[in-house]
Scaffold this motif. Sequence first.
Motif, PDB file in Angstrom:
ATOM      1  N   GLU A   1       0.548  -1.209  -0.559  1.00  0.00           N
ATOM      2  CA  GLU A   1       0.157   0.602  -0.494  1.00  0.00           C
ATOM      3  C   GLU A   1       0.771   1.282   0.676  1.00  0.00           C
ATOM      4  OE1 GLU A   1      -0.411  -1.714   4.570  1.00  0.00           O
ATOM      5  OE2 GLU A   1       0.105  -2.667   2.038  1.00  0.00           O
ATOM      6  N   ALA A   2       2.259   1.087  -0.102  1.00  0.00           N
ATOM      7  CA  ALA A   2       3.294   2.025   0.554  1.00  0.00           C
ATOM      8  C   ALA A   2       2.432   3.385  -1.485  1.00  0.00           C
ATOM      9  CB  ALA A   2       4.600   1.580   0.080  1.00  0.00           C
ATOM     10  N   GLY A   3       2.200   2.554  -2.085  1.00  0.00           N
ATOM     11  CA  GLY A   3       2.521   3.820  -3.315  1.00  0.00           C
ATOM     12  C   GLY A   3       1.118   4.382  -3.479  1.00  0.00           C
ATOM     13  N   TYR A   4       0.200   3.756  -2.728  1.00  0.00           N
ATOM     14  CA  TYR A   4      -1.188   4.695  -2.485  1.00  0.00           C
ATOM     15  C   TYR A   4      -1.672   4.914  -1.498  1.00  0.00           C
ATOM     16  CZ  TYR A   4      -1.123   1.142  -6.223  1.00  0.00           C
ATOM     17  OH  TYR A   4      -0.812   0.012  -7.687  1.00  0.00           O
ATOM     18  N   LEU A   5      -0.683   6.085  -1.194  1.00  0.00           N
ATOM     19  CA  LEU A   5      -1.211   6.070   0.263  1.00  0.00           C
ATOM     20  C   LEU A   5      -0.917   7.935  -0.436  1.00  0.00           C
ATOM     21  CD1 LEU A   5       1.760   4.953   3.156  1.00  0.00           C
ATOM     22  CD2 LEU A   5      -0.865   4.833   2.744  1.00  0.00           C
ATOM     23  N   TYR A   6      -1.176   9.166  -0.007  1.00  0.00           N
ATOM     24  CA  TYR A   6      -1.726  10.334   0.150  1.00  0.00           C
ATOM     25  C   TYR A   6      -0.417  11.023   2.083  1.00  0.00           C
ATOM     26  CZ  TYR A   6      -2.716  15.144  -0.585  1.00  0.00           C
ATOM     27  OH  TYR A   6      -3.230  16.129  -0.811  1.00  0.00           O
ATOM     28  N   PRO A   7       0.937  11.319   1.329  1.00  0.00           N
ATOM     29  CA  PRO A   7       0.974  11.550  -0.254  1.00  0.00           C
ATOM     30  C   PRO A   7       1.640   9.905  -0.309  1.00  0.00           C
ATOM     31  CG  PRO A   7       2.619  12.628   0.518  1.00  0.00           C
ATOM     32  CD  PRO A   7       2.034  12.439   1.520  1.00  0.00           C
ATOM     33  N   PRO A   8       1.864   9.580  -1.800  1.00  0.00           N
ATOM     34  CA  PRO A   8       2.516   8.293  -1.946  1.00  0.00           C
ATOM     35  C   PRO A   8       4.469   7.989  -1.079  1.00  0.00           C
ATOM     36  CG  PRO A   8       1.881   9.150  -3.869  1.00  0.00           C
ATOM     37  CD  PRO A   8       1.151  10.008  -2.745  1.00  0.00           C
ATOM     38  N   LEU A   9       4.293   7.368  -0.666  1.00  0.00           N
ATOM     39  CA  LEU A   9       5.475   7.135   0.660  1.00  0.00           C
ATOM     40  C   LEU A   9       6.987   6.909  -0.466  1.00  0.00           C
ATOM     41  CD1 LEU A   9       6.625   7.245   3.603  1.00  0.00           C
ATOM     42  CD2 LEU A   9       5.950   4.319   3.729  1.00  0.00           C
ATOM     43  N   THR A  10       8.091   7.483  -0.181  1.00  0.00           N
ATOM     44  CA  THR A  10       9.027   7.059  -0.583  1.00  0.00           C
ATOM     45  C   THR A  10       9.426   6.153   0.108  1.00  0.00           C
ATOM     46  OG1 THR A  10      10.151   9.692  -1.410  1.00  0.00           O
ATOM     47  CG2 THR A  10      11.407   8.190  -0.535  1.00  0.00           C
ATOM     48  N   THR A  11      10.434   5.342  -0.040  1.00  0.00           N
ATOM     49  CA  THR A  11      10.580   3.705   1.000  1.00  0.00           C
ATOM     50  C   THR A  11      11.774   3.196   0.594  1.00  0.00           C
ATOM     51  OG1 THR A  11       9.396   2.100   2.345  1.00  0.00           O
ATOM     52  CG2 THR A  11       8.911   2.313  -0.092  1.00  0.00           C
ATOM     53  N   VAL A  12      11.930   1.989   1.355  1.00  0.00           N
ATOM     54  CA  VAL A  12      13.546   1.105   1.060  1.00  0.00           C
ATOM     55  C   VAL A  12      12.925  -0.172   1.343  1.00  0.00           C
ATOM     56  CG1 VAL A  12      15.898  -0.286   1.942  1.00  0.00           C
ATOM     57  CG2 VAL A  12      15.065   2.555   2.287  1.00  0.00           C
ATOM     58  N   ARG A  13      13.173  -1.206  -0.858  1.00  0.00           N
ATOM     59  CA  ARG A  13      12.622  -2.277  -0.608  1.00  0.00           C
ATOM     60  C   ARG A  13      13.192  -2.862  -0.560  1.00  0.00           C
ATOM     61  NH1 ARG A  13       9.683  -2.157  -7.130  1.00  0.00           N
ATOM     62  NH2 ARG A  13       8.695  -0.771  -6.430  1.00  0.00           N
ATOM     63  N   GLN A  14      12.548  -4.374   0.142  1.00  0.00           N
ATOM     64  CA  GLN A  14      13.644  -5.345   0.425  1.00  0.00           C
ATOM     65  C   GLN A  14      12.371  -6.810  -0.510  1.00  0.00           C
ATOM     66  OE1 GLN A  14      14.668  -6.337   4.491  1.00  0.00           O
ATOM     67  NE2 GLN A  14      11.931  -4.657   4.868  1.00  0.00           N
ATOM     68  N   ASP A  15      14.255  -7.208  -0.814  1.00  0.00           N
ATOM     69  CA  ASP A  15      13.493  -8.287  -2.699  1.00  0.00           C
ATOM     70  C   ASP A  15      13.500  -9.762  -1.717  1.00  0.00           C
ATOM     71  OD1 ASP A  15      13.109  -9.910  -4.144  1.00  0.00           O
ATOM     72  OD2 ASP A  15      15.142  -9.280  -5.626  1.00  0.00           O
ATOM     73  N   PHE A  16      12.277  -9.687  -0.924  1.00  0.00           N
ATOM     74  CA  PHE A  16      12.164 -10.717  -0.417  1.00  0.00           C
ATOM     75  C   PHE A  16      12.158 -12.495  -1.056  1.00  0.00           C
ATOM     76  CE2 PHE A  16       9.380  -7.674   2.680  1.00  0.00           C
ATOM     77  CZ  PHE A  16      10.901  -7.897   3.658  1.00  0.00           C
ATOM     78  N   ALA A  17      11.636 -12.547  -2.576  1.00  0.00           N
ATOM     79  CA  ALA A  17      11.636 -13.194  -3.041  1.00  0.00           C
ATOM     80  C   ALA A  17      13.110 -14.343  -3.435  1.00  0.00           C
ATOM     81  CB  ALA A  17      11.060 -12.439  -4.227  1.00  0.00           C
ATOM     82  N   ALA A  18      13.547 -12.621  -3.500  1.00  0.00           N
ATOM     83  CA  ALA A  18      15.368 -12.794  -3.528  1.00  0.00           C
ATOM     84  C   ALA A  18      16.125 -13.957  -1.789  1.00  0.00           C
ATOM     85  CB  ALA A  18      15.982 -11.925  -3.983  1.00  0.00           C
ATOM     86  N   LEU A  19      15.343 -13.074  -1.411  1.00  0.00           N
ATOM     87  CA  LEU A  19      16.701 -14.087  -0.068  1.00  0.00           C
ATOM     88  C   LEU A  19      15.679 -15.232   0.160  1.00  0.00           C
ATOM     89  CD1 LEU A  19      17.454 -13.160   3.001  1.00  0.00           C
ATOM     90  CD2 LEU A  19      15.000 -12.225   3.204  1.00  0.00           C
ATOM     91  N   GLY A  20      14.502 -15.459   0.114  1.00  0.00           N
ATOM     92  CA  GLY A  20      13.686 -17.092   0.054  1.00  0.00           C
ATOM     93  C   GLY A  20      14.554 -17.550  -0.398  1.00  0.00           C
ATOM     94  N   GLY A  21      14.487 -17.383  -2.398  1.00  0.00           N
ATOM     95  CA  GLY A  21      15.721 -18.097  -2.834  1.00  0.00           C
ATOM     96  C   GLY A  21      17.483 -18.491  -2.021  1.00  0.00           C
ATOM     97  N   LEU A  22      17.629 -16.795  -1.510  1.00  0.00           N
ATOM     98  CA  LEU A  22      19.178 -17.730  -0.948  1.00  0.00           C
ATOM     99  C   LEU A  22      18.713 -18.133   0.296  1.00  0.00           C
ATOM    100  CD1 LEU A  22      21.790 -16.774  -0.975  1.00  0.00           C
ATOM    101  CD2 LEU A  22      21.041 -14.998   0.902  1.00  0.00           C
ATOM    102  N   ILE A  23      17.499 -17.562   1.319  1.00  0.00           N
ATOM    103  CA  ILE A  23      17.673 -18.966   2.156  1.00  0.00           C
ATOM    104  C   ILE A  23      17.715 -20.929   1.477  1.00  0.00           C
ATOM    105  CG2 ILE A  23      15.934 -19.186   4.515  1.00  0.00           C
ATOM    106  CD1 ILE A  23      14.701 -17.141   3.651  1.00  0.00           C
ATOM    107  N   MET A  24      16.839 -21.368   0.970  1.00  0.00           N
ATOM    108  CA  MET A  24      16.660 -22.190   0.227  1.00  0.00           C
ATOM    109  C   MET A  24      17.957 -22.921  -0.065  1.00  0.00           C
ATOM    110  SD  MET A  24      14.800 -24.819   0.650  1.00  0.00           S
ATOM    111  CE  MET A  24      15.759 -26.789  -0.129  1.00  0.00           C
ATOM    112  N   GLN A  25      19.187 -22.128  -1.060  1.00  0.00           N
ATOM    113  CA  GLN A  25      20.236 -22.722  -1.084  1.00  0.00           C
ATOM    114  C   GLN A  25      20.777 -22.639  -0.352  1.00  0.00           C
ATOM    115  OE1 GLN A  25      22.347 -18.942  -3.219  1.00  0.00           O
ATOM    116  NE2 GLN A  25      23.194 -20.460  -4.636  1.00  0.00           N
TER     117      GLN A  25
END
Length: 341
Positions: free
Chosen positions: A286-310
């Motif tokens: 929902e960060a992009g749909y706030l008022y105002p849209p929120l500047t933020t730091v994105r985490q790549d959880f999909a990549a993290l899940g793959g790294l954990i399994m590896q």
Amino acid sequence: MSGAVSQDDKGARAANIFDVARLAGVSHQTVSRVLNDLPNVRPATRARVEQAIAQLRYSPSPAARALVTRRTRTIGLVSPGVSDYGPSSIAMHFNFAARAARYNVEAVSSLDDDPGAVRQVVESLLRQRVDAIVLIVVDVGVLEVVRGLELSIPVVAVAASPRPSPLIVSIDQYRGARAAVRHLAELGHTRILHLAGPAGNPDAIERERGWRDELIARRLDIVEPPRGDWSAESGHRLGPDLGVEPGEAVFVANDHMAIGLLSAFRERGIRVPEDVSVVGFDDVPEAGYLYPPLTTVRQDFAALGGLIMQKVLIAVEDPETVTEDTPLPTRLILRESTRAV
């Protein structure tokens, strides 16, 4: 082929892995490698084993497979008993990665962060003969317990930490925080406040450390931050404690607290970004749909899940080759909650 199982034998009982081995003319260990899709099996041998499996209509039970391989292709997952965005996203994407690797996940929630309680949960998973345990860490005390565990199976911890370890994987919270503060400083803000997360949480600690170090590097004043509990309610409640003034900026330790802070600012007539710039952390949906849209730091959880399994697969199959991994990078997402002064 010699050693074939007679029709009478097959009618009397279901085929087992040793029957398959005899029919294919290989060892039962080779059959096990084929069943578990492991490397170092010649294509012709693999084909012969697969033909024997089909001919005998062999279907290995989990118990039989564990008996031969000493593995159950099951991973224990210990996650916190909370619905916070980060841990929930990590658990979800790890489950996806495990399923893609044809592993089952036995998930257990730890209802508190007490190290003794976590130890009990780990022991319960050991009794279920899991091949490895993945622990999503939300308290540094638990991380110290993990470091001290001496188990017969690998334990992979998901935790931000300034002390790297071969069995710890993480996203780079520290550099993500520094990038957020750097952005605010480059917009011309000379007073950058922080709304911190829980004191014992590894992510909160690393984000606060990044905030402090970036301010120190720029010789900007540090104001000790209030601490929330990751919730929007705590961000709303603590907003007035920041004492923010026009022209200043706030780096918030996560997006949900930033949502509460934005609400508190609106109630006080403080405009974002006209009066104050705000940056969050996580990039919740929902960060992009706030008022105002929120500047933020994105985490790549999909990549993290793959790294954990590896990491789990390496630790289970070839533990001597496990090495430290560089934390996964974050990405600063620029939206409308920040503005140059």
